[in-house]
Motif scaffolding. Sequence first.
Motif, short mmCIF file in Angstrom:
data_model
loop_
_atom_site.label_atom_id
_atom_site.label_comp_id
_atom_site.label_asym_id
_atom_site.label_seq_id
_atom_site.Cartn_x
_atom_site.Cartn_y
_atom_site.Cartn_z
N GLU A 100 2.88 10.66 11.90
CA GLU A 100 1.58 10.34 12.51
C GLU A 100 1.06 11.51 13.34
O GLU A 100 -0.14 11.79 13.35
CB GLU A 100 1.70 9.09 13.39
CG GLU A 100 1.83 7.79 12.61
CD GLU A 100 0.51 7.35 11.99
OE1 GLU A 100 -0.52 7.99 12.23
OE2 GLU A 100 0.53 6.36 11.22
N PRO B 54 -1.31 12.28 5.44
CA PRO B 54 -2.25 11.18 5.72
C PRO B 54 -2.32 10.16 4.60
O PRO B 54 -2.31 8.95 4.85
CB PRO B 54 -3.58 11.90 5.92
CG PRO B 54 -3.21 13.28 6.36
CD PRO B 54 -1.97 13.60 5.59
N ALA B 55 -2.38 10.62 3.37
CA ALA B 55 -2.44 9.70 2.23
C ALA B 55 -1.16 8.89 2.11
O ALA B 55 -1.18 7.69 1.81
CB ALA B 55 -2.71 10.46 0.94
N ALA C 253 -0.22 14.05 10.88
CA ALA C 253 -1.47 13.64 10.25
C ALA C 253 -2.64 13.67 11.22
O ALA C 253 -3.75 14.07 10.88
CB ALA C 253 -1.32 12.23 9.67
N GLN C 254 -2.39 13.25 12.45
CA GLN C 254 -3.45 13.21 13.46
C GLN C 254 -2.85 13.49 14.83
O GLN C 254 -2.43 12.58 15.53
CB GLN C 254 -4.12 11.82 13.47
CG GLN C 254 -5.23 11.67 14.51
CD GLN C 254 -6.37 12.63 14.26
OE1 GLN C 254 -7.17 12.45 13.36
NE2 GLN C 254 -6.46 13.67 15.09
N GLN D 62 7.96 7.66 11.40
CA GLN D 62 6.56 7.28 11.61
C GLN D 62 5.91 8.13 12.70
O GLN D 62 4.79 8.63 12.53
CB GLN D 62 6.47 5.81 11.98
CG GLN D 62 5.04 5.33 12.19
CD GLN D 62 4.98 3.94 12.77
OE1 GLN D 62 5.75 3.60 13.66
NE2 GLN D 62 4.07 3.12 12.26
N LEU E 199 0.84 7.95 4.54
CA LEU E 199 0.85 6.91 5.58
C LEU E 199 -0.09 5.76 5.23
O LEU E 199 0.19 4.61 5.58
CB LEU E 199 0.45 7.52 6.93
CG LEU E 199 1.48 8.48 7.55
CD1 LEU E 199 0.90 9.16 8.78
CD2 LEU E 199 2.77 7.74 7.90
N ARG E 200 -1.17 6.05 4.55
CA ARG E 200 -2.10 4.99 4.14
C ARG E 200 -1.53 4.14 3.01
O ARG E 200 -1.71 2.92 2.97
CB ARG E 200 -3.44 5.58 3.71
CG ARG E 200 -4.30 6.13 4.84
CD ARG E 200 -5.72 6.39 4.36
NE ARG E 200 -5.76 7.25 3.18
CZ ARG E 200 -5.86 8.59 3.22
NH1 ARG E 200 -5.94 9.19 4.39
NH2 ARG E 200 -5.91 9.30 2.10
N GLU E 201 -0.84 4.79 2.07
CA GLU E 201 -0.47 4.12 0.83
C GLU E 201 0.96 3.61 0.79
O GLU E 201 1.29 2.74 -0.01
CB GLU E 201 -0.70 5.09 -0.34
CG GLU E 201 -2.16 5.51 -0.48
CD GLU E 201 -2.34 6.69 -1.42
OE1 GLU E 201 -1.33 7.10 -2.06
OE2 GLU E 201 -3.46 7.22 -1.51
N ASN E 202 1.85 4.14 1.63
CA ASN E 202 3.25 3.73 1.60
C ASN E 202 3.40 2.26 1.97
O ASN E 202 2.76 1.77 2.90
CB ASN E 202 4.05 4.59 2.59
CG ASN E 202 5.47 4.08 2.74
OD1 ASN E 202 6.25 4.09 1.80
ND2 ASN E 202 5.79 3.61 3.94
N ARG E 203 4.26 1.56 1.24
CA ARG E 203 4.53 0.15 1.52
C ARG E 203 6.00 -0.10 1.86
O ARG E 203 6.39 -1.24 2.12
CB ARG E 203 4.14 -0.72 0.31
CG ARG E 203 2.64 -0.74 0.05
CD ARG E 203 1.87 -1.33 1.23
NE ARG E 203 0.44 -1.28 1.05
CZ ARG E 203 -0.35 -0.33 1.52
NH1 ARG E 203 0.19 0.69 2.20
NH2 ARG E 203 -1.65 -0.37 1.34
#
Length: 307
Positions: free
Chosen positions: A292, A273-274, A295-296, A288, A276-280
């Motif tokens: 995803e 989860p972290a 994560a959820q 993906q 997916l939030r922070e990757n650029r």
Amino acid sequence: MTTKSFFVVESVTIRNGAVRSALADARRCSPTFAMLAMGRDSRFRGGVAVLFCFARVVAIQWCRLKNAAVNAADQVAFEGAIMEEDVCTASFDEAAGLPELLGIEQVSDGWIKKYILTYRLPNGRELKYDVVSRKGLEEYRSEIETLGTVAPQVDAVCIVGHTANDEFLLIREFRFPMNRMCVAFPAGLREPGEDIVECAARELREETGFDLVRDECGQPVSARACVQPGFSSLGMGDESIAMVFAEVERVAEPRSESTEFIESFLLPRAGVPAFLRENRDPLSIRCQLVLEMVAQPPFEFGVKAGA
């Protein structure tokens, strides 16, 4: 002493798609101005004449611009009507007919080839459609003419590797079309006739130095390929990829090609989860989707959303 305007331009109207306009001199001048215009001062009379000519030119030019604007609006409406013909007003019925392939033209060669397909639509119109493929003309023609009657071949594999420590094996690779490092699962092209699982193992060793976890006989302990391949971009090309889910372990150093710039890393399940939030970095769509869902899980999300 005051004067009033003396030109009136009729409004522009559209009937049956034609543009009609008229320029009319409603009144040449007011009575007071007419008296002045008939005076003995030749300079004044000349000025009045110039003024009338200038006003007339302005009025005519205004009408031309107005007509051009109306013509442009009429053209937009016409094109909109054409587009409306392409809008489906009822649910699709396959029994009513599908587009018919009329021909294939190759327009560029190379590692990636471009083709133009010509179709006849059910309404009789012809449509040109651009596609790309790694396959040569005859191989590509055979594929799209028989697809649906024979099982699709697998062009490449993508490996979702999982370790004994509950980590996912991912790579960061420089992708030339994106001009930057991108995140994905290890993947690669399949050799002709190559077993799908062994293709996955070969790509793992080359890109990451990992291999499938194997038993004493050298057979993969836990490796499963999807029942059928999926297609990378159905609207643009024919590349098909088999997803392989497997337990993996590090066995050697990677052996990438000179044109490949790859680094592998392990992502713990708890860190997904972290990440997916922070990757650029750009993400592969397959990467993906899997991350995803880890994560959820979508069905759990649905239950929570409906609660």
